[in-house]
Design an enzyme around this catalytic site. Structure first.
Site, PDB file in Angstrom:
ATOM      1  N   SER A   1      -9.591 -34.249  57.937  1.00  0.00           N
ATOM      2  CA  SER A   1      -8.543 -35.036  58.585  1.00  0.00           C
ATOM      3  C   SER A   1      -8.654 -36.500  58.194  1.00  0.00           C
ATOM      4  O   SER A   1      -9.105 -36.834  57.107  1.00  0.00           O
ATOM      5  CB  SER A   1      -8.611 -34.841  60.102  1.00  0.00           C
ATOM      6  OG  SER A   1      -7.459 -35.381  60.729  1.00  0.00           O
ATOM      7  N   VAL A   2      -8.293 -37.382  59.137  1.00  0.00           N
ATOM      8  CA  VAL A   2      -8.097 -38.794  58.806  1.00  0.00           C
ATOM      9  C   VAL A   2      -9.374 -39.465  58.299  1.00  0.00           C
ATOM     10  O   VAL A   2      -9.427 -39.980  57.180  1.00  0.00           O
ATOM     11  CB  VAL A   2      -7.542 -39.561  60.022  1.00  0.00           C
ATOM     12  CG1 VAL A   2      -7.417 -41.043  59.693  1.00  0.00           C
ATOM     13  CG2 VAL A   2      -6.192 -38.995  60.442  1.00  0.00           C
ATOM     14  N   GLY A   3     -10.414 -39.478  59.127  1.00  0.00           N
ATOM     15  CA  GLY A   3     -11.625 -40.205  58.764  1.00  0.00           C
ATOM     16  C   GLY A   3     -12.264 -39.685  57.495  1.00  0.00           C
ATOM     17  O   GLY A   3     -12.676 -40.459  56.617  1.00  0.00           O
ATOM     18  N   GLU A   4     -12.345 -38.365  57.375  1.00  0.00           N
ATOM     19  CA  GLU A   4     -12.981 -37.754  56.212  1.00  0.00           C
ATOM     20  C   GLU A   4     -12.203 -38.048  54.929  1.00  0.00           C
ATOM     21  O   GLU A   4     -12.789 -38.305  53.880  1.00  0.00           O
ATOM     22  CB  GLU A   4     -13.104 -36.245  56.407  1.00  0.00           C
ATOM     23  CG  GLU A   4     -13.958 -35.828  57.594  1.00  0.00           C
ATOM     24  CD  GLU A   4     -13.161 -35.729  58.894  1.00  0.00           C
ATOM     25  OE1 GLU A   4     -13.715 -35.238  59.890  1.00  0.00           O
ATOM     26  OE2 GLU A   4     -11.982 -36.143  58.905  1.00  0.00           O
ATOM     27  N   SER A   5     -10.867 -37.994  55.022  1.00  0.00           N
ATOM     28  CA  SER A   5     -10.054 -38.228  53.821  1.00  0.00           C
ATOM     29  C   SER A   5     -10.062 -39.699  53.406  1.00  0.00           C
ATOM     30  O   SER A   5     -10.127 -40.010  52.204  1.00  0.00           O
ATOM     31  CB  SER A   5      -8.621 -37.737  54.040  1.00  0.00           C
ATOM     32  OG  SER A   5      -8.012 -38.385  55.142  1.00  0.00           O
TER      33      SER A   5
END
Length: 423
Positions: free
Chosen positions: A60-64
Site C-alpha cells: 500500500s501507501v507507505g511500502e510503495s
C-alpha cells in the site's frame, strides 16, 4: 510442498467468482476504484514496453512510496528499461499519483491470487526480475512467477516479534514461499534469524537496512502549503501523525494540557485510517473547536484542532508542524509507524513505547537525540510544550539528518542486489 499450500493453490484455481464478488462489494463501499478493477483480473490499458521490464511490488501507501527512490535509481542506471509497480490498494494509487512516478514507471493494481489473473499479469508484462517489498506474499502469484524462471528478490523486509509469532502458525507455507526467493534483503539482524527459522535459506539472507530511511521527502502541493502556512500563522502547533483510533483520547487530553500553557496552540490530527475520522471529530468537539479538511472547512483563529483526514497529504503536515507525535505507538498491541517521513522534513519526532515494527529505526534516531519516547498523555503534553522551543528542536533535526545520511547506502546495496539478478 506443504499440504496447506497445496490446498490453497487448489483453491486459487476455482476462486475467481469469489474474488469478483468481493471486489464488487469493495467498489460499492468505496474501497476499490471501479475503472481500475480490470487490472486486478489481468486486463491492462497500457501495452508492455519494449526491452527490460523490472517489476516491483508493494502492499500500500507507505511500502510503495519507500520504493520510489529505488525505482528512480533503477531507471537512471538502465536508461532503456521500464518499471511496473504493483500495489494492492486504492489508496496507494492516489498517493502514487501525488508522488509523481518517473516517466518510465507504470503503476497497476496487483492481480487477485487466482490462476487466470496471475497468468494474465505475467503474460502481459513478462518481467525480467521481480522485487517484492516487505511481507506482502500472495502464494499463487509467487509460485507462477518462479515457474517462469523470473528471478525473485525480497527487499526492505523485516520480521518483528508479532509477525514472527503469527507466521510460525503457518510454518509450512511460509517455508515454501520463502524458498522461492533468490535473495532476501532484510532491515535488521534480528530478522535474519527469524527468516531462517521460518525456512529461508540462510545463505540468501542479507542485512541491507530500511529503504524508508533513504526515501525522498514526501511531496506537498506548493499552493496548498502556502495557503495553509498563512492560515496557521505563527501559532504553536503539533501533529498527531498516523494515529490509531485508540490513541485519539490521549491526543485530545494532551492538547488540553498544551492549551493551558499555549492557548493559541493548534493540533493537526492525521489518523492513519480515514474510518477513524468521524469518531476523532466527535471526541475532539467535546472540548475544542474543530475544522475538518475533507469538508473543506477553513482554519480560523478559533480553530483548535484541525482534522487532516485526507490521503496523500502527509508532506504538508510534516512541513507545517515543527513537532510530530508518530502514532500507532502509545498503547499496547500497537507496533509503530515509519519515523523517517517526519525526520526527512525536519519535524521533531515523539513516539510511544510500542513500536516493534520500527524498533531498530527508532533506536538509531534515539541514539542521535533525534527522537523521544513519551509514555502517556501528560508526558506527551510536556514534550510538545518543550519542543516549541526552536533551539531544542534544532538538535533533534540535526541528529535525524545524521541518521538519514548514514543510512543512504541502503539504496546502493538494494539496487546492486537487484541489478545482479539481471546479469
Amino acid at each position: 510442498m506443504s499440504p496447506l499450500l497445496s490446498l490453497y493453490l487448489g483453491f486459487s484455481r476455482v476462486s475467481g467468482p469469489l474474488w469478483r464478488w468481493s471486489r464488487r462489494r469493495r467498489v460499492a463501499r468505496g474501497k476499490e476504484v471501479a475503472e481500475r478493477l480490470p487490472e486486478k483480473f489481468g486486463t491492462y490499458a497500457t501495452p508492455r514496453p519494449e526491452g527490460t521490464v523490472l517489476w516491483f511490488h508493494a502492499l500500500s501507501v507507505g511500502e510503495s512510496l519507500a520504493l520510489v527512490p529505488l525505482i528512480e535509481r533503477a531507471l537512471d542506471d538502465l536508461p532503456d528499461a521500464h518499471v511496473v509497480l504493483t500495489t494492492s490498494t486504492a489508496t496507494s494509487a492516489t498517493a502514487l499519483a501525488a508522488a509523481r512516478l518517473p516517466e518510465r514507471a507504470i503503476h497497476v493494481l496487483s492481480p487477485v491470487d487466482t490462476v487466470a489473473a496471475t497468468r494474465a499479469f505475467l503474460d502481459h508484462w513478462r518481467p525480467d526480475v521481480a522485487a517484492f517489498a516487505e511481507l506482502d506474499f500472495w502464494p499463487r502469484l509467487m509460485v507462477e512467477t518462479k515457474a517462469r524462471g523470473i528471478p525473485m528478490i525480497l527487499v526492505n523486509s523485516r520480521m518483528p516479534d508479532g509477525s514472527f509469532a503469527r507466521r510460525k502458525r503457518i510454518a509450512g507455507p511460509m517455508r515454501d514461499v520463502l524458498r522461492l526467493f533468490d535473495r532476501l534483503l532484510v532491515q535488521d539482524e534480528a530478522s535474519v534469524g527469524r527468516f531462517a527459522a521460518l525456512g529461508a535459506d540462510p545463505d540468501r539472507i542479507e542485512v541491507a537496512g530500511a529503504l524508508k530511511a533513504a526515501a525522498r521527502p514526501l511531496p506537498a502541493d506548493e499552493g496548498e502549503l502556502a495557503q495553509l502556512a498563512s492560515a496557521f500563522g505563527d501559532r504553536p502547533r503539533w501533529l498527531g501523525a498516523a494515529t490509531h483510533g485508540t490513541e485519539h483520547a490521549a491526543m485530545i487530553e494532551a492538547h488540553g494540557t498544551v492549551t493551558k500553557d499555549e492557548p493559541r496552540a493548534l493540533l493537526v490530527l492525521a489518523p492513519r485510517h480515514l474510518r477513524d475520522a468521524d469518531e476523532a471529530e466527535t471526541l475532539a468537539r467535546t472540548r475544542f473547536n474543530v475544522a475538518r479538511r475533507s469538508r473543506g472547512e477553513a482554519i480560523g483563529a478559533e480553530t483548535q484542532v484541525y482534522l487532516a483526514d485526507t490521503i496523500g497529504e502527509m508532506g504538508l503536515w510534516y512541513r507545517l508542524c515543527p513537532v510530530s507525535f508518530v502514532g500507532h505507538s502509545l498503547l499496547p498491541d500497537l507496533e509503530g509507524k515509519n519515523p523517517y517521513e517526519a525526520a526527512a522534513l525536519g519535524s521533531a519526532i515523539l513516539h510511544g513505547p510500542h513500536m516493534s515494527y520500527f524498533a531498530e529505526s527508532y533506536e538509531a534516531l534515539t541514539a542521535e537525540g533525534a527522537a523521544a519516547c513519551v509514555t502517556d498523555e501528560d508526558d506527551l503534553a510536556k514534550a510538545v510544550l518543550r519542543l516549541q522551543d526552536e533551539a531544542t528542536r534544532a538538535g533533534m533535526s540535526e541528529g535525524a539528518r545524521r541518521v538519514i545520511a548514514a543510512r543512504g547506502a541502503v539504496l546502493d546495496r538494494t539496487w546492486a542486489a537487484i541489478r545482479l539478478l539481471l546479469s
